[in-house]
Design a protein around this motif. Structure first.
Motif, PDB file in Angstrom:
ATOM      1  N   SER A 168      -4.429  -4.770  14.846  1.00 37.89           N
ATOM      2  CA  SER A 168      -3.068  -5.315  14.954  1.00 37.89           C
ATOM      3  C   SER A 168      -2.547  -5.800  13.604  1.00 37.89           C
ATOM      4  O   SER A 168      -1.341  -5.787  13.364  1.00 37.89           O
ATOM      5  CB  SER A 168      -3.004  -6.439  15.990  1.00 37.89           C
ATOM      6  OG  SER A 168      -3.622  -7.616  15.516  1.00 37.89           O
ATOM      7  N   GLY A 169      -3.437  -6.215  12.709  1.00 43.64           N
ATOM      8  CA  GLY A 169      -3.035  -6.642  11.376  1.00 43.64           C
ATOM      9  C   GLY A 169      -2.615  -5.494  10.476  1.00 43.64           C
ATOM     10  O   GLY A 169      -1.998  -5.693   9.443  1.00 43.64           O
ATOM     11  N   LEU A 170      -2.939  -4.254  10.869  1.00 41.26           N
ATOM     12  CA  LEU A 170      -2.598  -3.060  10.094  1.00 41.26           C
ATOM     13  C   LEU A 170      -1.402  -2.318  10.676  1.00 41.26           C
ATOM     14  O   LEU A 170      -1.020  -1.268  10.176  1.00 41.26           O
ATOM     15  CB  LEU A 170      -3.802  -2.105  10.064  1.00 41.26           C
ATOM     16  CG  LEU A 170      -5.083  -2.664   9.449  1.00 41.26           C
ATOM     17  CD1 LEU A 170      -6.234  -1.689   9.671  1.00 41.26           C
ATOM     18  CD2 LEU A 170      -4.891  -2.963   7.976  1.00 41.26           C
ATOM     19  N   LEU A 171      -0.822  -2.867  11.729  1.00 40.70           N
ATOM     20  CA  LEU A 171       0.232  -2.181  12.468  1.00 40.70           C
ATOM     21  C   LEU A 171       1.612  -2.486  11.896  1.00 40.70           C
ATOM     22  O   LEU A 171       1.916  -3.626  11.560  1.00 40.70           O
ATOM     23  CB  LEU A 171       0.157  -2.636  13.931  1.00 40.70           C
ATOM     24  CG  LEU A 171       0.927  -1.877  14.981  1.00 40.70           C
ATOM     25  CD1 LEU A 171       0.473  -0.429  15.060  1.00 40.70           C
ATOM     26  CD2 LEU A 171       0.726  -2.541  16.338  1.00 40.70           C
ATOM     27  N   VAL A 172       2.458  -1.448  11.805  1.00 38.66           N
ATOM     28  CA  VAL A 172       3.860  -1.583  11.395  1.00 38.66           C
ATOM     29  C   VAL A 172       4.715  -0.656  12.255  1.00 38.66           C
ATOM     30  O   VAL A 172       4.206   0.293  12.863  1.00 38.66           O
ATOM     31  CB  VAL A 172       4.085  -1.236   9.894  1.00 38.66           C
ATOM     32  CG1 VAL A 172       3.285  -2.143   8.985  1.00 38.66           C
ATOM     33  CG2 VAL A 172       3.798   0.212   9.611  1.00 38.66           C
ATOM     34  N   ARG A 173       6.021  -0.955  12.290  1.00 42.20           N
ATOM     35  CA  ARG A 173       6.986  -0.041  12.930  1.00 42.20           C
ATOM     36  C   ARG A 173       8.033   0.299  11.886  1.00 42.20           C
ATOM     37  O   ARG A 173       8.606  -0.585  11.256  1.00 42.20           O
ATOM     38  CB  ARG A 173       7.628  -0.680  14.157  1.00 42.20           C
ATOM     39  CG  ARG A 173       8.539   0.305  14.905  1.00 42.20           C
ATOM     40  CD  ARG A 173       9.037  -0.253  16.206  1.00 42.20           C
ATOM     41  NE  ARG A 173      10.024  -1.285  15.915  1.00 42.20           N
ATOM     42  CZ  ARG A 173      10.544  -2.086  16.829  1.00 42.20           C
ATOM     43  NH1 ARG A 173      10.150  -2.022  18.079  1.00 42.20           N
ATOM     44  NH2 ARG A 173      11.432  -2.989  16.491  1.00 42.20           N
ATOM     45  N   PRO A 216      -4.954   1.527   2.819  1.00 44.74           N
ATOM     46  CA  PRO A 216      -4.511   1.887   1.466  1.00 44.74           C
ATOM     47  C   PRO A 216      -4.428   3.399   1.242  1.00 44.74           C
ATOM     48  O   PRO A 216      -3.727   3.850   0.350  1.00 44.74           O
ATOM     49  CB  PRO A 216      -5.576   1.270   0.562  1.00 44.74           C
ATOM     50  CG  PRO A 216      -6.143   0.151   1.360  1.00 44.74           C
ATOM     51  CD  PRO A 216      -6.105   0.622   2.790  1.00 44.74           C
ATOM     52  N   PHE A 217      -5.117   4.189   2.079  1.00 46.40           N
ATOM     53  CA  PHE A 217      -5.209   5.631   1.832  1.00 46.40           C
ATOM     54  C   PHE A 217      -4.524   6.506   2.865  1.00 46.40           C
ATOM     55  O   PHE A 217      -4.225   7.660   2.592  1.00 46.40           O
ATOM     56  CB  PHE A 217      -6.684   6.028   1.723  1.00 46.40           C
ATOM     57  CG  PHE A 217      -7.425   5.177   0.745  1.00 46.40           C
ATOM     58  CD1 PHE A 217      -7.229   5.324  -0.617  1.00 46.40           C
ATOM     59  CD2 PHE A 217      -8.294   4.189   1.179  1.00 46.40           C
ATOM     60  CE1 PHE A 217      -7.888   4.521  -1.527  1.00 46.40           C
ATOM     61  CE2 PHE A 217      -8.960   3.380   0.274  1.00 46.40           C
ATOM     62  CZ  PHE A 217      -8.756   3.543  -1.082  1.00 46.40           C
ATOM     63  N   GLU A 218      -4.277   5.970   4.094  1.00 45.87           N
ATOM     64  CA  GLU A 218      -3.666   6.811   5.122  1.00 45.87           C
ATOM     65  C   GLU A 218      -2.803   6.032   6.093  1.00 45.87           C
ATOM     66  O   GLU A 218      -2.984   4.833   6.277  1.00 45.87           O
ATOM     67  CB  GLU A 218      -4.729   7.614   5.878  1.00 45.87           C
ATOM     68  CG  GLU A 218      -5.731   6.783   6.628  1.00 45.87           C
ATOM     69  CD  GLU A 218      -6.839   7.619   7.250  1.00 45.87           C
ATOM     70  OE1 GLU A 218      -6.757   8.854   7.268  1.00 45.87           O
ATOM     71  OE2 GLU A 218      -7.809   7.013   7.716  1.00 45.87           O
ATOM     72  N   TRP A 238       0.831  -1.193   0.000  1.00 43.27           N
ATOM     73  CA  TRP A 238       0.000   0.000   0.000  1.00 43.27           C
ATOM     74  C   TRP A 238       0.872   1.252   0.000  1.00 43.27           C
ATOM     75  O   TRP A 238       1.954   1.272   0.581  1.00 43.27           O
ATOM     76  CB  TRP A 238      -0.917   0.014   1.214  1.00 43.27           C
ATOM     77  CG  TRP A 238      -1.956  -1.075   1.190  1.00 43.27           C
ATOM     78  CD1 TRP A 238      -2.349  -1.821   0.111  1.00 43.27           C
ATOM     79  CD2 TRP A 238      -2.728  -1.546   2.293  1.00 43.27           C
ATOM     80  NE1 TRP A 238      -3.317  -2.726   0.485  1.00 43.27           N
ATOM     81  CE2 TRP A 238      -3.570  -2.577   1.824  1.00 43.27           C
ATOM     82  CE3 TRP A 238      -2.793  -1.195   3.627  1.00 43.27           C
ATOM     83  CZ2 TRP A 238      -4.461  -3.249   2.632  1.00 43.27           C
ATOM     84  CZ3 TRP A 238      -3.689  -1.867   4.438  1.00 43.27           C
ATOM     85  CH2 TRP A 238      -4.509  -2.884   3.955  1.00 43.27           C
ATOM     86  N   ALA A 239       0.394   2.323  -0.624  1.00 46.59           N
ATOM     87  CA  ALA A 239       1.119   3.596  -0.684  1.00 46.59           C
ATOM     88  C   ALA A 239       0.189   4.723  -0.242  1.00 46.59           C
ATOM     89  O   ALA A 239      -0.271   5.531  -1.055  1.00 46.59           O
ATOM     90  CB  ALA A 239       1.644   3.839  -2.086  1.00 46.59           C
TER      91      ALA A 239
END
Length: 190
Positions: free
Chosen positions: A67-72, A83-85, A32-33
């Protein structure tokens, strides 16, 4: 469809644990960007409790979804990505808490499997290292999960791992304080 948590970790074989790990479908956030950035108003406390605008999120299904959308990122900041923010999220210690552990044998070698506070299962190994942080007086153990995220071992899981390390060192007549999983060896001292 109601959420069906995985079976109790102690009742699973390593093959069944691996099946549970494979079955977890995570959103493809790496592809995603998002063009918009902001603040989420969310925080993950050191004990693993998620908050939004100061109130705890009591629905575990929401916590699992987020938690599935989380990154560091490389700088150590945590983000919720769509996908948008990209929305920043405050994390006091680690994004997850490891709440249980089992030892299984894999091709003659040990495999250490952990359950997280989100019911996710993780097998320690090359892609999921166990890391000791802190100092000799106040050590803390962490498990690499994904996307730069860690799980801190809670007290009982830390004790399970320490008991396993003691049993291994007694069998090998050393006091190395290391454990092995999936062919990797991890030091339990910072």
């Amino acid at each position: 469809m109601p959420y069906e948590p995985p079976p109790h970790l102690a009742s699973l074989t390593l093959a069944q644990i691996a099946e549970q790990v494979e079955a977890r479908k995570l959103p493809p956030v790496e592809g995603w960007a998002p063009t918009k950035m902001g603040e989420s108003g969310m925080r993950i406390a050191a004990d693993g409790t998620w908050f939004h605008d100061g109130s705890p999120i009591n629905r575990q299904a929401m916590v699992r979804a987020f938690s599935g959308l989380l990154v560091r990122d490389e700088s150590g900041r945590h983000w919720l990505i769509s996908p948008f923010e990209m929305l920043s999220i405050e994390v006091e210690d680690a994004a997850f808490v490891a709440t249980d552990m089992v030892v299984r044998q894999e091709n003659g070698g040990p495999a250490l499997a952990f359950r997280l506070n989100t019911d996710e299962l993780v097998i320690a190994g090359p892609d999921h290292p166990i890391v000791a942080r802190g100092d000799a007086e106040t050590p803390a153990l962490y498990l690499g999960v994904r996307r730069g995220l860690d799980a801190r071992l809670n007290r009982s899981t830390y004790q399970q791992l320490a008991e396993h390390a003691l049993a291994v060192s007694a069998d090998q007549a050393d006091d190395d304080w290391t454990v092995s999983s999936m062919g990797e060896t991890f030091a339990l001292k910072p």
